[in-house]
Design a protein around this motif. Sequence first.
Motif, PDB file in Angstrom:
ATOM      1  N   GLN A 192     -13.824  12.371  89.503  1.00 17.13           N
ATOM      2  CA  GLN A 192     -14.015  11.080  90.149  1.00 17.13           C
ATOM      3  C   GLN A 192     -15.165  10.350  89.468  1.00 17.13           C
ATOM      4  O   GLN A 192     -16.216  10.936  89.205  1.00 17.13           O
ATOM      5  N   ALA A 193     -14.960   9.071  89.186  1.00 21.01           N
ATOM      6  CA  ALA A 193     -16.004   8.228  88.607  1.00 21.01           C
ATOM      7  C   ALA A 193     -16.070   6.929  89.401  1.00 21.01           C
ATOM      8  O   ALA A 193     -15.050   6.288  89.626  1.00 21.01           O
ATOM      9  N   ASP A 194     -17.277   6.568  89.831  1.00 16.12           N
ATOM     10  CA  ASP A 194     -17.474   5.376  90.652  1.00 16.12           C
ATOM     11  C   ASP A 194     -18.505   4.463  89.997  1.00 16.12           C
ATOM     12  O   ASP A 194     -19.477   4.939  89.410  1.00 16.12           O
ATOM     13  N   ILE A 195     -18.298   3.173  90.147  1.00 15.12           N
ATOM     14  CA  ILE A 195     -19.289   2.192  89.739  1.00 15.12           C
ATOM     15  C   ILE A 195     -19.322   1.092  90.786  1.00 15.12           C
ATOM     16  O   ILE A 195     -18.281   0.629  91.248  1.00 15.12           O
ATOM     17  N   GLY A 196     -20.522   0.711  91.189  1.00 16.80           N
ATOM     18  CA  GLY A 196     -20.678  -0.339  92.179  1.00 16.80           C
ATOM     19  C   GLY A 196     -21.747  -1.328  91.753  1.00 16.80           C
ATOM     20  O   GLY A 196     -22.653  -0.991  90.979  1.00 16.80           O
ATOM     21  N   ALA A 197     -21.633  -2.544  92.248  1.00 16.55           N
ATOM     22  CA  ALA A 197     -22.627  -3.578  91.972  1.00 16.55           C
ATOM     23  C   ALA A 197     -22.711  -4.499  93.180  1.00 16.55           C
ATOM     24  O   ALA A 197     -21.698  -4.803  93.815  1.00 16.55           O
ATOM     25  N   GLN A 198     -23.920  -4.924  93.494  1.00 17.64           N
ATOM     26  CA  GLN A 198     -24.109  -5.838  94.622  1.00 17.64           C
ATOM     27  C   GLN A 198     -25.146  -6.892  94.253  1.00 17.64           C
ATOM     28  O   GLN A 198     -26.214  -6.565  93.720  1.00 17.64           O
ATOM     29  N   ARG A 199     -24.802  -8.152  94.536  1.00 14.60           N
ATOM     30  CA  ARG A 199     -25.718  -9.242  94.213  1.00 14.60           C
ATOM     31  C   ARG A 199     -27.011  -9.095  95.012  1.00 14.60           C
ATOM     32  O   ARG A 199     -26.985  -8.811  96.220  1.00 14.60           O
ATOM     33  N   ALA A 200     -28.138  -9.283  94.348  1.00 13.09           N
ATOM     34  CA  ALA A 200     -29.426  -9.258  95.039  1.00 13.09           C
ATOM     35  C   ALA A 200     -29.501 -10.432  96.010  1.00 13.09           C
ATOM     36  O   ALA A 200     -28.951 -11.511  95.746  1.00 13.09           O
ATOM     37  N   GLY A 201     -30.182 -10.230  97.112  1.00  7.02           N
ATOM     38  CA  GLY A 201     -30.209 -11.258  98.142  1.00  7.02           C
ATOM     39  C   GLY A 201     -30.990 -12.496  97.754  1.00  7.02           C
ATOM     40  O   GLY A 201     -30.651 -13.601  98.156  1.00  7.02           O
ATOM     41  N   GLU A 202     -32.058 -12.338  96.940  1.00  3.60           N
ATOM     42  CA  GLU A 202     -32.900 -13.474  96.601  1.00  3.60           C
ATOM     43  C   GLU A 202     -33.733 -13.150  95.364  1.00  3.60           C
ATOM     44  O   GLU A 202     -33.824 -12.001  94.948  1.00  3.60           O
ATOM     45  N   ARG A 203     -34.311 -14.183  94.775  1.00  7.97           N
ATOM     46  CA  ARG A 203     -35.286 -14.009  93.713  1.00  7.97           C
ATOM     47  C   ARG A 203     -36.410 -15.008  93.952  1.00  7.97           C
ATOM     48  O   ARG A 203     -36.244 -15.999  94.684  1.00  7.97           O
ATOM     49  N   PHE A 204     -37.577 -14.733  93.371  1.00  3.17           N
ATOM     50  CA  PHE A 204     -38.720 -15.618  93.554  1.00  3.17           C
ATOM     51  C   PHE A 204     -39.133 -16.180  92.198  1.00  3.17           C
ATOM     52  O   PHE A 204     -39.485 -15.437  91.280  1.00  3.17           O
ATOM     53  N   ALA A 205     -39.055 -17.482  92.069  1.00  2.39           N
ATOM     54  CA  ALA A 205     -39.470 -18.156  90.843  1.00  2.39           C
ATOM     55  C   ALA A 205     -40.967 -18.450  90.924  1.00  2.39           C
ATOM     56  O   ALA A 205     -41.459 -18.969  91.940  1.00  2.39           O
ATOM     57  N   TYR A 206     -41.691 -18.120  89.862  1.00  4.28           N
ATOM     58  CA  TYR A 206     -43.143 -18.322  89.821  1.00  4.28           C
ATOM     59  C   TYR A 206     -43.423 -19.758  89.368  1.00  4.28           C
ATOM     60  O   TYR A 206     -43.217 -20.118  88.216  1.00  4.28           O
ATOM     61  N   GLU A 207     -43.884 -20.595  90.275  1.00  3.08           N
ATOM     62  CA  GLU A 207     -44.110 -22.017  90.001  1.00  3.08           C
ATOM     63  C   GLU A 207     -45.453 -22.456  90.597  1.00  3.08           C
ATOM     64  O   GLU A 207     -45.509 -23.194  91.597  1.00  3.08           O
ATOM     65  N   PRO A 208     -46.568 -22.007  90.004  1.00  2.00           N
ATOM     66  CA  PRO A 208     -47.899 -22.300  90.587  1.00  2.00           C
ATOM     67  C   PRO A 208     -48.302 -23.766  90.479  1.00  2.00           C
ATOM     68  O   PRO A 208     -49.188 -24.222  91.222  1.00  2.00           O
ATOM     69  N   TRP A 209     -47.649 -24.524  89.572  1.00  2.00           N
ATOM     70  CA  TRP A 209     -48.063 -25.913  89.372  1.00  2.00           C
ATOM     71  C   TRP A 209     -47.823 -26.815  90.573  1.00  2.00           C
ATOM     72  O   TRP A 209     -48.468 -27.850  90.719  1.00  2.00           O
ATOM     73  N   TRP A 210     -46.886 -26.416  91.470  1.00  2.00           N
ATOM     74  CA  TRP A 210     -46.633 -27.269  92.634  1.00  2.00           C
ATOM     75  C   TRP A 210     -47.837 -27.315  93.587  1.00  2.00           C
ATOM     76  O   TRP A 210     -47.999 -28.272  94.347  1.00  2.00           O
ATOM     77  N   ARG A 211     -48.712 -26.324  93.489  1.00  2.00           N
ATOM     78  CA  ARG A 211     -49.878 -26.290  94.383  1.00  2.00           C
ATOM     79  C   ARG A 211     -50.885 -27.385  94.029  1.00  2.00           C
ATOM     80  O   ARG A 211     -51.720 -27.760  94.850  1.00  2.00           O
ATOM     81  N   ALA A 212     -50.773 -27.888  92.805  1.00  2.00           N
ATOM     82  CA  ALA A 212     -51.671 -28.993  92.411  1.00  2.00           C
ATOM     83  C   ALA A 212     -51.337 -30.255  93.210  1.00  2.00           C
ATOM     84  O   ALA A 212     -52.215 -31.097  93.456  1.00  2.00           O
ATOM     85  N   TYR A 213     -50.090 -30.372  93.639  1.00  2.00           N
ATOM     86  CA  TYR A 213     -49.655 -31.535  94.423  1.00  2.00           C
ATOM     87  C   TYR A 213     -49.754 -31.274  95.927  1.00  2.00           C
ATOM     88  O   TYR A 213     -49.997 -32.184  96.709  1.00  2.00           O
ATOM     89  N   ASP A 214     -49.509 -29.999  96.280  1.00  2.00           N
ATOM     90  CA  ASP A 214     -49.549 -29.646  97.702  1.00  2.00           C
ATOM     91  C   ASP A 214     -50.120 -28.237  97.842  1.00  2.00           C
ATOM     92  O   ASP A 214     -49.425 -27.241  97.629  1.00  2.00           O
ATOM     93  N   PRO A 215     -51.410 -28.104  98.200  1.00  2.00           N
ATOM     94  CA  PRO A 215     -52.065 -26.780  98.289  1.00  2.00           C
ATOM     95  C   PRO A 215     -51.423 -25.835  99.296  1.00  2.00           C
ATOM     96  O   PRO A 215     -51.628 -24.617  99.227  1.00  2.00           O
ATOM     97  N   SER A 216     -50.645 -26.377 100.231  1.00  2.00           N
ATOM     98  CA  SER A 216     -50.018 -25.519 101.246  1.00  2.00           C
ATOM     99  C   SER A 216     -48.811 -24.749 100.697  1.00  2.00           C
ATOM    100  O   SER A 216     -48.333 -23.804 101.325  1.00  2.00           O
ATOM    101  N   LEU A 217     -48.338 -25.166  99.526  1.00  2.00           N
ATOM    102  CA  LEU A 217     -47.168 -24.499  98.948  1.00  2.00           C
ATOM    103  C   LEU A 217     -47.546 -23.154  98.329  1.00  2.00           C
ATOM    104  O   LEU A 217     -48.667 -22.962  97.855  1.00  2.00           O
ATOM    105  N   SER A 218     -46.585 -22.244  98.327  1.00  2.00           N
ATOM    106  CA  SER A 218     -46.798 -20.939  97.711  1.00  2.00           C
ATOM    107  C   SER A 218     -46.630 -21.036  96.196  1.00  2.00           C
ATOM    108  O   SER A 218     -46.030 -21.988  95.683  1.00  2.00           O
ATOM    109  N   GLU A 219     -47.168 -20.040  95.485  1.00  2.00           N
ATOM    110  CA  GLU A 219     -47.005 -20.005  94.029  1.00  2.00           C
ATOM    111  C   GLU A 219     -45.592 -19.592  93.629  1.00  2.00           C
ATOM    112  O   GLU A 219     -45.207 -19.728  92.473  1.00  2.00           O
ATOM    113  N   THR A 220     -44.830 -19.042  94.554  1.00  2.00           N
ATOM    114  CA  THR A 220     -43.455 -18.628  94.262  1.00  2.00           C
ATOM    115  C   THR A 220     -42.485 -19.390  95.156  1.00  2.00           C
ATOM    116  O   THR A 220     -42.836 -19.794  96.268  1.00  2.00           O
TER     117      THR A 220
END
Length: 372
Positions: free
Chosen positions: A238-266
Amino acid sequence: MQTEAKKENSISPSSLKFGAYIDTYYLQNLNRPVVKEREFTTQAVRNQEFNVNMAHVEAKLEEEKYRGRLALHWGTSVVANTASEVNSDRYSNQLSTRNIQEAFAGVKVGKETWLDMGVFFGNIGYESWISQNNINYTRAFALDYVPYYSSGIRLSHRFNQKWSGQLQILNGWQNITETNKDKAFGSQILFKIFPNVTLTLNQFVGNEAPNTERKQIRLYNNTILEWHISEHWLIALQADIGAQRAGERFAYEPWWRAYDPSLSETREERSLAFRQWYHGTLWLSYKISSDYRLSFRVERFYDPKQVLAVSNSPNGFIAYGYTTTFDILSFEPALLRFEYVYRRSMDSIFPYRDAKTSAKEDFFIFAFSLRL
């Protein structure tokens, strides 16, 4: 006329059958853990204890144009396998879900075509929930992490003596009570290459995330090759292979904090990545005589992202195992079994004595089952 109509629609006694099954065991865990329950399995889960793995009662029939099976079961494997069923909804059938092994009704919609609806055994994997049907008593890692049961509708058709197949619409990956708004799909292709060689391909695709999370599509393919070499020898792969899409990812975008300090870096966004896992198993069985059988199993399970098997360890769930089973067949319809299992993981994940953990787990099982 009314009497004749009743006679035509009555069930013939030969097609209605009742049965029962009892599967008992004792497991001696050589790790001698403090806890009573084993991890990463649903079969023979209790340490140093006599218990019932499964007991069921059934009624089934198969007439020319309709068929069905109702089976109710109990046991430690039943509790373990249904632990993830939803139990918060008022009308989800939750009080009886645990005890439904199979409950389906089917009609014949063609010469070689059946349509069944309800709860039925899962079709993925070489080993069955009924231990007496398997050449080993326990299940391989991969068989413990695929659906033991499914809920939905299935269309099965036999094309000829060599080819048959199934199409399924399911609630999801081993659940009777629905967990999201989507339906899953399953299929099976069975090909008898030779009278003694069978190739089976099972597939699954479905969203396995609750409605509160982003969709996480699961794809699974299961391939089984079974070869009855002779009256005494059997080999299966028996040979099995499975794959499942990850639920989310976090993009690193620290520059938005220059416009709004309340925003996260990701910033959270939909992930395009798929987490994968693999499994391979080899079974070899030798029937020494009509009274004795010796069987072996070698397996490896690779799930570093812990999609199916959650170990909370640095390397994820990466493990292999060896199993030896000696069966005494002379008590048929009962079966007496002795089994030794050795399993080893890359990380220390198995409960060990004095509340510690170990990278290895090994145990002996004595099991006795009876089919009525």
